[in-house]
Each structure stands twice: as structure tokens, then as C-alpha cells.
Design a protein around this motif. Structure first.
Motif, PDB file in Angstrom:
ATOM      1  N   LEU A 273       0.847  -1.203   0.000  1.00  0.00           N
ATOM      2  CA  LEU A 273       0.000   0.000   0.000  1.00  0.00           C
ATOM      3  C   LEU A 273       0.878   1.248   0.000  1.00  0.00           C
ATOM      4  N   LEU A 274       1.920   1.268   0.829  1.00  0.00           N
ATOM      5  CA  LEU A 274       2.829   2.425   0.840  1.00  0.00           C
ATOM      6  C   LEU A 274       3.429   2.650  -0.540  1.00  0.00           C
ATOM      7  N   GLU A 275       3.848   1.557  -1.179  1.00  0.00           N
ATOM      8  CA  GLU A 275       4.439   1.686  -2.526  1.00  0.00           C
ATOM      9  C   GLU A 275       3.454   2.337  -3.496  1.00  0.00           C
TER      10      GLU A 275
ATOM     11  N   LEU B 104       0.996   4.362  -2.708  1.00  0.00           N
ATOM     12  CA  LEU B 104       0.831   5.778  -2.334  1.00  0.00           C
ATOM     13  C   LEU B 104       1.993   6.613  -2.867  1.00  0.00           C
ATOM     14  N   LEU B 105       3.199   6.104  -2.711  1.00  0.00           N
ATOM     15  CA  LEU B 105       4.385   6.841  -3.185  1.00  0.00           C
ATOM     16  C   LEU B 105       4.375   6.957  -4.708  1.00  0.00           C
ATOM     17  N   ALA B 106       3.888   5.894  -5.385  1.00  0.00           N
ATOM     18  CA  ALA B 106       3.835   5.925  -6.853  1.00  0.00           C
ATOM     19  C   ALA B 106       2.849   6.993  -7.335  1.00  0.00           C
TER      20      ALA B 106
ATOM     21  N   GLY C  39       4.105  14.276  -9.827  1.00  0.00           N
ATOM     22  CA  GLY C  39       5.294  15.111  -9.918  1.00  0.00           C
ATOM     23  C   GLY C  39       5.846  15.546  -8.584  1.00  0.00           C
ATOM     24  N   ARG C  40       5.497  14.818  -7.511  1.00  0.00           N
ATOM     25  CA  ARG C  40       5.997  15.170  -6.180  1.00  0.00           C
ATOM     26  C   ARG C  40       7.507  14.980  -6.157  1.00  0.00           C
ATOM     27  N   VAL C  41       8.238  16.035  -5.838  1.00  0.00           N
ATOM     28  CA  VAL C  41       9.679  15.881  -5.614  1.00  0.00           C
ATOM     29  C   VAL C  41       9.957  16.328  -4.190  1.00  0.00           C
ATOM     30  N   ARG C  42      10.728  15.500  -3.463  1.00  0.00           N
ATOM     31  CA  ARG C  42      11.027  15.838  -2.078  1.00  0.00           C
ATOM     32  C   ARG C  42      12.148  16.872  -2.024  1.00  0.00           C
ATOM     33  N   GLN C  43      11.822  18.044  -1.486  1.00  0.00           N
ATOM     34  CA  GLN C  43      12.876  19.058  -1.300  1.00  0.00           C
ATOM     35  C   GLN C  43      13.087  19.202   0.199  1.00  0.00           C
ATOM     36  N   GLU C  44      12.681  20.347   0.768  1.00  0.00           N
ATOM     37  CA  GLU C  44      12.897  20.479   2.223  1.00  0.00           C
ATOM     38  C   GLU C  44      11.857  19.654   2.963  1.00  0.00           C
ATOM     39  N   ARG C  45      12.289  19.096   4.077  1.00  0.00           N
ATOM     40  CA  ARG C  45      11.368  18.316   4.914  1.00  0.00           C
ATOM     41  C   ARG C  45      10.233  19.239   5.358  1.00  0.00           C
ATOM     42  N   TRP C  46       8.993  18.719   5.255  1.00  0.00           N
ATOM     43  CA  TRP C  46       7.809  19.472   5.677  1.00  0.00           C
ATOM     44  C   TRP C  46       7.593  20.721   4.834  1.00  0.00           C
TER      45      TRP C  46
ATOM     46  N   LEU D 128       1.407  16.877  -3.587  1.00  0.00           N
ATOM     47  CA  LEU D 128       0.549  15.800  -3.079  1.00  0.00           C
ATOM     48  C   LEU D 128       1.315  15.034  -2.007  1.00  0.00           C
ATOM     49  N   ASP D 129       0.651  14.787  -0.886  1.00  0.00           N
ATOM     50  CA  ASP D 129       1.210  13.971   0.195  1.00  0.00           C
ATOM     51  C   ASP D 129       0.155  12.952   0.583  1.00  0.00           C
ATOM     52  N   LEU D 130       0.520  11.685   0.495  1.00  0.00           N
ATOM     53  CA  LEU D 130      -0.398  10.609   0.881  1.00  0.00           C
ATOM     54  C   LEU D 130       0.266   9.831   2.016  1.00  0.00           C
ATOM     55  N   ASP D 131      -0.270   9.945   3.208  1.00  0.00           N
ATOM     56  CA  ASP D 131       0.328   9.266   4.366  1.00  0.00           C
ATOM     57  C   ASP D 131      -0.547   8.105   4.822  1.00  0.00           C
TER      58      ASP D 131
ATOM     59  N   ALA E 241      12.183   0.453   8.527  1.00  0.00           N
ATOM     60  CA  ALA E 241      12.934   1.648   8.099  1.00  0.00           C
ATOM     61  C   ALA E 241      12.058   2.543   7.225  1.00  0.00           C
ATOM     62  N   ASN E 242      11.246   1.919   6.348  1.00  0.00           N
ATOM     63  CA  ASN E 242      10.486   2.718   5.383  1.00  0.00           C
ATOM     64  C   ASN E 242       9.038   2.959   5.766  1.00  0.00           C
ATOM     65  N   LEU E 243       8.561   2.269   6.803  1.00  0.00           N
ATOM     66  CA  LEU E 243       7.134   2.348   7.106  1.00  0.00           C
ATOM     67  C   LEU E 243       6.886   2.205   8.594  1.00  0.00           C
ATOM     68  N   LYS E 244       6.231   3.216   9.145  1.00  0.00           N
ATOM     69  CA  LYS E 244       5.828   3.170  10.556  1.00  0.00           C
ATOM     70  C   LYS E 244       4.314   3.301  10.605  1.00  0.00           C
TER      71      LYS E 244
ATOM     72  N   PRO F  21       1.055   2.884  13.510  1.00  0.00           N
ATOM     73  CA  PRO F  21       0.384   4.092  13.022  1.00  0.00           C
ATOM     74  C   PRO F  21       1.396   5.182  12.633  1.00  0.00           C
ATOM     75  N   HIS F  22       0.983   6.110  11.746  1.00  0.00           N
ATOM     76  CA  HIS F  22       1.877   7.209  11.361  1.00  0.00           C
ATOM     77  C   HIS F  22       2.366   7.902  12.636  1.00  0.00           C
ATOM     78  N   PRO F  23       3.676   8.130  12.746  1.00  0.00           N
ATOM     79  CA  PRO F  23       4.236   8.566  14.035  1.00  0.00           C
ATOM     80  C   PRO F  23       3.732   9.912  14.546  1.00  0.00           C
ATOM     81  N   TYR F  24       3.254  10.805  13.649  1.00  0.00           N
ATOM     82  CA  TYR F  24       2.867  12.142  14.116  1.00  0.00           C
ATOM     83  C   TYR F  24       1.354  12.374  14.095  1.00  0.00           C
ATOM     84  N   PHE F  25       0.571  11.353  13.713  1.00  0.00           N
ATOM     85  CA  PHE F  25      -0.845  11.652  13.457  1.00  0.00           C
ATOM     86  C   PHE F  25      -1.575  12.140  14.701  1.00  0.00           C
TER      87      PHE F  25
ATOM     88  N   GLU G 280      -0.805  14.226  16.904  1.00  0.00           N
ATOM     89  CA  GLU G 280      -0.650  15.647  17.258  1.00  0.00           C
ATOM     90  C   GLU G 280      -1.104  16.553  16.127  1.00  0.00           C
ATOM     91  N   ARG G 281      -1.667  15.975  15.036  1.00  0.00           N
ATOM     92  CA  ARG G 281      -1.981  16.757  13.852  1.00  0.00           C
ATOM     93  C   ARG G 281      -3.481  16.975  13.716  1.00  0.00           C
ATOM     94  N   ALA G 282      -3.949  18.183  14.002  1.00  0.00           N
ATOM     95  CA  ALA G 282      -5.379  18.484  13.839  1.00  0.00           C
ATOM     96  C   ALA G 282      -5.773  18.341  12.374  1.00  0.00           C
TER      97      ALA G 282
HETATM   98  N1  LIG Z   1       3.014   5.766   7.709  1.00  0.00           N
HETATM   99  C1  LIG Z   1       3.717   6.310   6.687  1.00  0.00           C
HETATM  100  N2  LIG Z   1       3.070   6.911   5.659  1.00  0.00           N
HETATM  101  C2  LIG Z   1       3.780   7.463   4.636  1.00  0.00           C
HETATM  102  N3  LIG Z   1       5.131   7.465   4.535  1.00  0.00           N
HETATM  103  C3  LIG Z   1       5.791   6.862   5.549  1.00  0.00           C
HETATM  104  C4  LIG Z   1       5.131   6.270   6.655  1.00  0.00           C
HETATM  105  N4  LIG Z   1       6.050   5.762   7.498  1.00  0.00           N
HETATM  106  C5  LIG Z   1       7.235   6.024   6.955  1.00  0.00           C
HETATM  107  N5  LIG Z   1       7.108   6.680   5.772  1.00  0.00           N
HETATM  108  C6  LIG Z   1       8.235   7.091   4.943  1.00  0.00           C
HETATM  109  O1  LIG Z   1       8.355   8.515   4.999  1.00  0.00           O
HETATM  110  C7  LIG Z   1       9.070   8.891   3.823  1.00  0.00           C
HETATM  111  C8  LIG Z   1       9.031  10.370   3.659  1.00  0.00           C
HETATM  112  O2  LIG Z   1       7.676  10.769   3.561  1.00  0.00           O
HETATM  113  P1  LIG Z   1       7.382  12.298   3.283  1.00  0.00           P
HETATM  114  O3  LIG Z   1       8.519  12.948   2.567  1.00  0.00           O
HETATM  115  O4  LIG Z   1       6.013  12.374   2.691  1.00  0.00           O
HETATM  116  O5  LIG Z   1       7.374  12.872   4.760  1.00  0.00           O
HETATM  117  P2  LIG Z   1       6.551  14.181   5.099  1.00  0.00           P
HETATM  118  O6  LIG Z   1       5.129  13.942   4.663  1.00  0.00           O
HETATM  119  O7  LIG Z   1       7.237  15.395   4.580  1.00  0.00           O
HETATM  120  O8  LIG Z   1       6.652  14.219   6.661  1.00  0.00           O
HETATM  121  P3  LIG Z   1       5.694  13.438   7.649  1.00  0.00           P
HETATM  122  O9  LIG Z   1       6.280  12.059   7.718  1.00  0.00           O
HETATM  123  O10 LIG Z   1       5.826  14.223   8.910  1.00  0.00           O
HETATM  124  O11 LIG Z   1       4.287  13.440   7.100  1.00  0.00           O
HETATM  125  C9  LIG Z   1       8.387   8.061   2.755  1.00  0.00           C
HETATM  126  O12 LIG Z   1       9.221   7.869   1.652  1.00  0.00           O
HETATM  127  C10 LIG Z   1       8.093   6.742   3.482  1.00  0.00           C
HETATM  128  O13 LIG Z   1       9.054   5.763   3.124  1.00  0.00           O
END
Ligand SMILES: Nc1ncnc2c1ncn2[C@@H]1O[C@H](COP(=O)(O)OP(=O)(O)OP(=O)(O)O)[C@@H](O)[C@H]1O
Ligand SMILES: Nc1nc2c(c(=O)[nH]1)N=C(CO)CN2
Length: 173
Positions: free
Chosen positions: A82-84, A86-88, A94-101, A106-109, A121-124, A126-130, A132-134
């Protein structure tokens, strides 16, 4: 409650998942609606509920307001698959990762997957910050107020009560 043992661990091949959608670049409404249609047309994924869209104040570096929402998915694929997907879809738009946050088209979490707790390493999940996010909790509580967070044991509706929701405005229509 299954604790993931990384990629070698037990990984489910089906379940119900909750995702968060966000965008603050481009025609965000069209981008978010289109990404949901693409998800629903993806083999192994059905969109079974979606929240209203919300205009939200940015958390993090100064940037334009976001459009946010959440959706519930019935999936016949694993959390990692499912994560794969979402990232695809992010890459497709055209999402390109530049500065964090920083701002993004488009962001699909992946927020929740049944009662799974997964830490790789690539997937946590529940999402670790959800919690605290209104901008996540308000739309998620609209469609799944009684879903229990497997880590805190609290329902989504209760988690929402515990954060400041003043920066989240529902778009009526
Ligand atoms: N639950 C998750 N949902 C989406 N991505 C995740 C999750 N857990 C880990 N990741 C990893 O986070 C990486 C970076 O995601 P992204 O750049 O969208 O972070 P962000 O949206 O800027 O920050 P945040 O993680 O705070 O939402 C993804 O490539 C993915 O491998
Ligand atoms: N309002 C809002 N702020 C954010 C968002 C978001 O989706 N909405 N996403 C971020 C990185 O994931 C950082 N900040």
C-alpha cells in the motif's frame, strides 16, 4: 496486535486502512480528488469513505495553507505494498522531495492499518505524528471517530479532542 519484525516479519495481505491526503501547491482540490479516483481504480484497493476537504494552516516552515482530508480504504494488499502505491501516485503527480515538511503537490500518508503496529525503516504504522496533527485528526474523526489507535488505546474522536483544531476549516460543498 501484531508487532512487525521488519520486512521478515508477519505482514498482513488485507485489511482496512486510513490515509491522509494533503496538498498546498497547484490545483489542490483537483489533485486530491484525482488521487482518490486513482487509488480506487488500483487493483487491491477500494475507497470506502472519504472526509470533507479542509483548509488548514501549515505546520512547519512558512508556506501556503494546505488542503487536507482523509479516506478509508479496504485493501487486499500488504501495508508495504500500500505504501508503494501511495508513493507511486505522489510521483505520478510530480511530487519531488525538497525540504522536509516543505510545500508539496501531493502527500499521501498511511495512518492506520487495522490494529497493526509496524516499525520498519520505510514504514511506521500508526503514522508517528498523526496524534498531534489536527489537520489529520479532524477529517479522520469525521469518517472514523471510533477507530482505536493501537498504541494509545484512544479513539480517534478522543484524540481530536486533545489537540487545538483552530487552524482547520471545513470547506462546505
Ligand atoms: N506511515 C507512513 N506513511 C507514509 N510514509 C511513511 C510512513 N512511514 C514512513 N514513511 C516514509 O516517509 C518517507 C518520507 O515521507 P514524506 O517525505 O512524505 O514525509 P513528510 O510527509 O514530509 O513528513 P511526515 O512524515 O511528517 O508526514 C516516505 O518515503 C516513506 O518511506
Ligand atoms: N496544514 C498542514 N501542515 C503540514 C502538512 C499538511 O498536510 N497540512 N504536512 C506536512 C508534512 O507532512 C507538514 N505540515
Amino acid at each position: 496486535m501484531i508487532i512487525g519484525l521488519g520486512n521478515r516479519g508477519f505482514v498482513r495481505k488485507s485489511g482496512q486502512s486510513a490515509i491522509a491526503l494533503g496538498s498546498n501547491l497547484g490545483d489542490s482540490r483537483t489533485i486530491l480528488e484525482s488521487s482518490l479516483k486513482i487509488l480506487d481504480q488500483t487493483p487491491g484497493i477500494s475507497v470506502i469513505a472519504q472526509s470533507s476537504w479542509y483548509q488548514t494552516e501549515p505546520v512547519g516552515p512558512p508556506q501556503p495553507d494546505y488542503l487536507n482530508g482523509c479516506a478509508l480504504l479496504k485493501v487486499e494488499i500488504s501495508p508495504l505494498e500500500l505504501l508503494e502505491r501511495l508513493l507511486a501516485i505522489e510521483a505520478k503527480f510530480g511530487r519531488v522531495r525538497q525540504e522536509r515538511w516543505g510545500p508539496r503537490i501531493l502527500d499521501l500518508d498511511l495512518l492506520l492499518f487495522d490494529d497493526l503496529i509496524l516499525e520498519t525503516a520505510n514504514l511506521k504504522i500508526p503514522h508517528p505524528y498523526f496524534r498531534e496533527r489536527a489537520f489529520v485528526l479532524v477529517p479522520l474523526a469525521e469518517i472514523a471517530p471510533n477507530w482505536i489507535d493501537p498504541i494509545s488505546g484512544k479513539a480517534i474522536g478522543q484524540l481530536m479532542q486533545e489537540v487545538d483544531c483552530s487552524g482547520v476549516t471545513k470547506i462546505e460543498n
